[in-house]
Design a protein around this motif. Structure first.
Motif, short mmCIF file in Angstrom:
data_model
loop_
_atom_site.label_atom_id
_atom_site.label_comp_id
_atom_site.label_asym_id
_atom_site.label_seq_id
_atom_site.Cartn_x
_atom_site.Cartn_y
_atom_site.Cartn_z
N ILE A 18 0.87 -1.18 0.00
CA ILE A 18 0.00 0.00 0.00
C ILE A 18 0.90 1.22 0.00
CG2 ILE A 18 -1.82 1.23 1.25
CD1 ILE A 18 -2.57 -1.37 2.55
N SER A 19 0.84 1.95 -1.05
CA SER A 19 1.72 3.12 -1.17
C SER A 19 1.14 4.29 -0.40
CB SER A 19 1.91 3.50 -2.64
OG SER A 19 0.65 3.83 -3.20
N SER A 20 2.00 5.01 0.23
CA SER A 20 1.60 6.22 0.96
C SER A 20 2.73 7.21 0.90
CB SER A 20 1.26 5.90 2.42
OG SER A 20 0.99 7.08 3.11
N PRO A 21 2.53 8.33 0.21
CA PRO A 21 3.63 9.27 0.05
C PRO A 21 4.10 9.84 1.38
CG PRO A 21 1.54 10.23 -0.65
CD PRO A 21 1.30 8.78 -0.42
N SER A 22 3.23 9.80 2.42
CA SER A 22 3.62 10.40 3.69
C SER A 22 4.16 9.38 4.69
CB SER A 22 2.42 11.12 4.33
OG SER A 22 1.37 10.21 4.55
N ARG A 88 0.78 7.00 7.72
CA ARG A 88 1.28 7.87 8.78
C ARG A 88 0.40 7.78 10.03
NH1 ARG A 88 4.90 11.62 9.36
NH2 ARG A 88 4.62 13.34 10.83
N SER A 89 -0.92 7.66 9.86
CA SER A 89 -1.81 7.58 11.02
C SER A 89 -1.50 6.34 11.86
CB SER A 89 -3.27 7.56 10.56
OG SER A 89 -3.50 6.48 9.68
N ALA A 90 -1.14 5.22 11.18
CA ALA A 90 -0.81 4.01 11.91
C ALA A 90 0.50 4.17 12.68
CB ALA A 90 -0.70 2.83 10.94
N VAL A 91 1.47 4.83 12.06
CA VAL A 91 2.76 5.04 12.74
C VAL A 91 2.57 5.91 13.98
CG1 VAL A 91 5.06 6.05 12.49
CG2 VAL A 91 4.06 4.74 10.60
N LEU A 92 1.78 6.96 13.85
CA LEU A 92 1.54 7.83 15.00
C LEU A 92 0.87 7.07 16.14
CD1 LEU A 92 0.37 11.11 13.21
CD2 LEU A 92 2.59 10.63 14.25
N CYS A 93 -0.10 6.20 15.80
CA CYS A 93 -0.77 5.38 16.82
C CYS A 93 0.22 4.44 17.50
CB CYS A 93 -1.90 4.58 16.20
SG CYS A 93 -3.43 5.49 16.00
N SER A 148 -8.30 -1.09 9.04
CA SER A 148 -8.92 -1.36 7.74
C SER A 148 -8.00 -1.01 6.58
CB SER A 148 -10.23 -0.58 7.62
OG SER A 148 -9.98 0.81 7.74
N GLU A 149 -6.99 -0.17 6.81
CA GLU A 149 -6.10 0.24 5.74
C GLU A 149 -4.94 -0.74 5.55
OE1 GLU A 149 -4.84 4.31 5.97
OE2 GLU A 149 -6.67 4.91 7.04
N LEU A 150 -4.88 -1.76 6.40
CA LEU A 150 -3.78 -2.72 6.33
C LEU A 150 -4.29 -4.06 5.82
CD1 LEU A 150 -2.11 -1.99 9.79
CD2 LEU A 150 -1.58 -0.95 7.58
N GLU A 151 -3.44 -4.73 5.05
CA GLU A 151 -3.78 -6.03 4.52
C GLU A 151 -3.45 -7.11 5.56
OE1 GLU A 151 -5.20 -6.99 1.81
OE2 GLU A 151 -5.40 -5.08 0.76
N LEU A 152 -4.30 -7.23 6.55
CA LEU A 152 -4.11 -8.22 7.60
C LEU A 152 -5.20 -9.28 7.53
CD1 LEU A 152 -3.24 -5.83 10.57
CD2 LEU A 152 -1.66 -7.31 9.33
N ASP A 158 -9.39 -10.31 14.44
CA ASP A 158 -10.13 -10.83 15.60
C ASP A 158 -9.34 -10.63 16.89
OD1 ASP A 158 -12.14 -11.60 13.92
OD2 ASP A 158 -11.48 -13.71 13.77
N LEU A 159 -8.03 -10.80 16.79
CA LEU A 159 -7.19 -10.57 17.98
C LEU A 159 -7.31 -9.13 18.48
CD1 LEU A 159 -3.82 -12.43 17.19
CD2 LEU A 159 -5.43 -12.94 19.02
N VAL A 160 -7.24 -8.18 17.55
CA VAL A 160 -7.34 -6.78 17.93
C VAL A 160 -8.73 -6.49 18.51
CG1 VAL A 160 -7.26 -4.40 17.09
CG2 VAL A 160 -5.63 -6.09 16.21
N GLY A 161 -9.76 -7.09 17.91
CA GLY A 161 -11.11 -6.91 18.46
C GLY A 161 -11.23 -7.47 19.86
N LEU A 162 -10.61 -8.66 20.08
CA LEU A 162 -10.63 -9.25 21.42
C LEU A 162 -9.94 -8.33 22.43
CD1 LEU A 162 -11.08 -11.65 23.36
CD2 LEU A 162 -8.91 -12.59 22.52
N LEU A 163 -8.81 -7.75 22.02
CA LEU A 163 -8.07 -6.88 22.91
C LEU A 163 -8.86 -5.61 23.22
CD1 LEU A 163 -5.48 -6.31 24.44
CD2 LEU A 163 -4.45 -5.46 22.32
#
Length: 663
Positions: A18-22, A88-93, A148-152, A158-163
């Motif tokens: 997933i390309s992201s210039p930022s 970038r939003s994921a990195v900041l998180c 949702s922006e990541l190809e997981l 489900d793991l993240v939802g459980l957490l």
């Protein structure tokens, strides 16, 4: 019940980039993810030690959450393309999650390793709330994480939802079992306040639930509590912690015997009646200036005690002498007389006299009066138990251990009682003339088992030596006094260091004492303490007092002393600069030519002297002017060898310092 197994991610095809210039570069993302993985694994493997009996479920829950997070970070690191494509939003998180994990790890370590058990019981509610806040922050970050922006794969989602669900279920309230244990501890303290001794079964069950299963764990708990009380890590509950310390000591003796002699700190409270009559204020409780009851007593360098407001106004109006004795004050340092303040406060409480403390920055514990009574009862119960054990002990070794513990307990209480008695002028003569009275205090100063006992001994010596010049000489005559004060200043906690320095300063007021103080290492200890910001003012005042009364050669002979004093003149507080200048004047006049040469060649000394002459107090400007003249004379004497005189030669004393200040 065993926890449900943690679902593991299933193999899946490589994700699409997933390309992201930022997006940040790959190395930065990989480093961040590796740090997150390491931190989360570290937390997930955290095993609370046996001593961590409170908040254990919170610590284990945090470890399980970290294990789930570690699986997410493993998955993100598994594919370099995925790490390179993080928006970038994921990195900041992720960066914020790292901060939260750091807070969580520190909180877990604090609750399981650093705090005493009973202190954690007192802070149970706030600690549980701290865990809740960290968990809530993690939940918020997971909610906004752009999953949702990541190809997981679905399993990772489900793991993240459980957490997320686990984090949302977090509660700010303490666990019921922890709350019951806390209530039981406070209930025993309440019984002791009413002079009801806890029975063997009750104490055994309580200590078992606290993890205090032998004399060793009790000693560890006592030592932790002593440090926390001494350092006032929880000032609002200090009185309650003192009572709990008494409970642990009593329980250790009752359950495990007198195997390890330890001391217990209590305040000896008089048993005067609690009638509501209007009592005459004792003369020792009145300020010599205002003649009113002292609300904030402080000690000046002459050793006399005044109310802070009255003596502050006296010094501010330009006076440089002690109002009571006429002695010139070497500096304007005001040292709180905490022992007298406590005695006045108790006297006011007993006689229904209003007493408002000046230092109200720390709210008083509403239960401090009753809890202090509980602490006193705990000490009394411990002593009674040991006496009964001694009467029934058939073994010589066992009897010796019990006697030793009784002597240690009595010695601390005796020193505390002597400290309280020595505050009153009428008692000072009795203590100094009593056979072995002074010797016993000095013995505790040198050989006390706790810093608190040594601190009480130093405060007692200060109180005694402040009364009369002959007492001051008699106290300093014993070489153990200087040695004990030096140990207190070098190795003791902050409060003990200050008490040691103040006592040094008082004893240094007599020329006859200087040789013994120097021989005992007072100069070296004071110079070392001068490097500690909170101690610099009083420490430099000690050096100045010693140098002024014959100890200048000893100061000059101390390696680095000239440079350290010059540095304090440059960067210290106004009071410290003034004392450092006074010390240097004495050293240059009486410490030999090498001292003058070292000062005059110190880099930047001209600017330091000039600055103090322009902005210091009257006394500070006078001392700086003297230093300027000393350095100019040295520069003139060296002119033939080293060229033109120092720039100090251009300093105009007359234009910088008022004439009255240098005459």
């Amino acid at each position: 019940m065993m926890p449900a197994p943690i679902p593991m991610p299933k193999p899946k095809p490589p994700p699409k980039a997933i390309s992201s210039p930022s997006s940040p570069s790959t190395p930065s993302n990989l480093a961040l993810l590796r740090t997150l993985l390491h931190t989360s694994r570290d937390i997930s493997l955290f095993e609370p030690p046996p001593r961590a009996v409170l908040l254990r479920s919170r610590i284990c829950s945090a470890a399980r959450k970290a294990a789930l997070l570690a699986l997410l970070f493993e998955e993100l690191l598994r594919e370099p393309q995925l790490a390179d494509a993080l928006p970038r939003s994921a990195v900041l998180c992720l960066r914020e999650i790292l901060v939260v994990l750091g807070r969580l790890r520190a909180l877990m370590e604090s609750c399981s390793s650093w705090m005493s058990r009973v202190r954690l019981a007192l802070q149970l509610e706030s600690a549980a709330n701290d865990f809740h806040e960290v968990t809530h922050d993690l939940s918020t970050l997971l909610d906004i994480f752009p999953l949702s922006e990541l190809e997981l794969g679905d399993d990772v989602r489900d793991l993240v939802g459980l957490l997320r669900g686990q984090c949302r279920r977090s509660s700010a309230s303490a666990d019921p079992e922890d709350e019951r244990l806390r209530s039981e501890i406070l209930g025993v303290i309440s019984d002791m306040e009413r002079e009801i001794a806890p029975d063997y079964a009750t104490l055994e069950g309580l200590f078992e639930r606290l993890g205090l299963r032998d004399a060793g764990s009790c000693r560890e708990e006592i030592e932790r509590l002593e440090v926390e009380i001494r350092d006032r890590v929880y000032p609002k509950k200090t009185a309650a912690m003192v009572a709990l310390l008494g409970l642990i000591r009593y329980g250790k003796c009752l359950l495990f015997g007198a195997s390890t002699p330890r001391r217990y700190r209590t305040e000896e409270e008089g048993n005067a009646g609690s009638g509501a009559f209007e009592a005459a204020i004792p003369v020792d409780f009145r300020c010599p200036i205002s003649l009113d009851l002292m609300k904030d007593p402080v000690i000046v360098t002459s050793g006399q005690t005044y109310d802070r407001e009255s003596i502050g106004n006296w010094i501010a109006s330009g006076h440089a002498t002690c109002p009571k004795t006429g002695q010139v004050l070497s500096n304007s340092e005001l040292v709180p007389n905490k022992a007298l303040k406590n005695i006045i406060s108790r006297w006011c409480h007993q006689h229904n006299v209003p007493f408002e403390t000046a230092d109200a920055q720390v709210p008083a514990d509403p239960g401090s009066v009753s809890v202090n009574k509980a602490a006193l009862e705990a000490a009394r119960m411990t002593a009674l138990f040991l006496v009964r054990e001694l009467a029934a002990s058939p073994s010589g070794d066992s009897a010796n251990r019990i006697v030793h513990e009784l002597r240690q307990l009595a010695k601390v209480n005796a020193v505390a009682a002597l400290l309280n008695l020595s505050i009153l002028s009428a008692n000072k003569k009795r203590i100094m003339q009593a056979a072995g009275g002074l010797d016993g205090v000095v013995h505790v100063l040198r050989s006390g088992a706790t810093w608190q006992a040594k601190e009480n001994a130093a405060a007692t010596l200060l109180s005694l030596s402040s009364y009369h010049v002959l007492y001051r000489k008699k106290v300093a005559r014993d070489p153990r006094v200087a040695e004990g004060l030096v140990e207190l200043v070098r190795s003791g906690p902050s409060s003990s260091k200050r008490d040691g320095l103040v006592t040094m300063l008082n004893l240094a007021g007599e020329r006859d004492n200087i040789a013994r103080l120097v021989e005992g290492g007072v100069v070296e200890a004071a110079l070392e303490a001068a490097g500690v910001p909170d101690m610099a003012e009083i420490a430099v005042a000690v050096v100045a007092a010693v140098a002024k009364r014959g100890g200048a050669p000893a100061v000059a002979a101390n390696e680095g002393a000239i440079g350290k004093l010059a540095g304090i003149m440059r960067l210290g507080t106004d009071q410290a600069k003034e004392s450092a200048a006074a010390a240097l004047v004495s050293v240059c006049r009486h410490g030999g030519g090498d001292a003058v040469a070292e000062l005059a060649t110190t880099s930047g000394i001209e600017w330091v002297i000039w600055n103090l002459m322009g902005s210091g107090s009257v006394r500070g400007r006078r001392k700086a002017a003297s230093l300027g003249r000393i350095c100019r004379r040295w520069a003139v004497s060296q002119e033939e060898d080293v060229g033109p005189a120092s720039t100090l030669d251009s300093i105009s004393v007359e234009t910088t310092v008022p004439t009255a200040a240098i005459t």
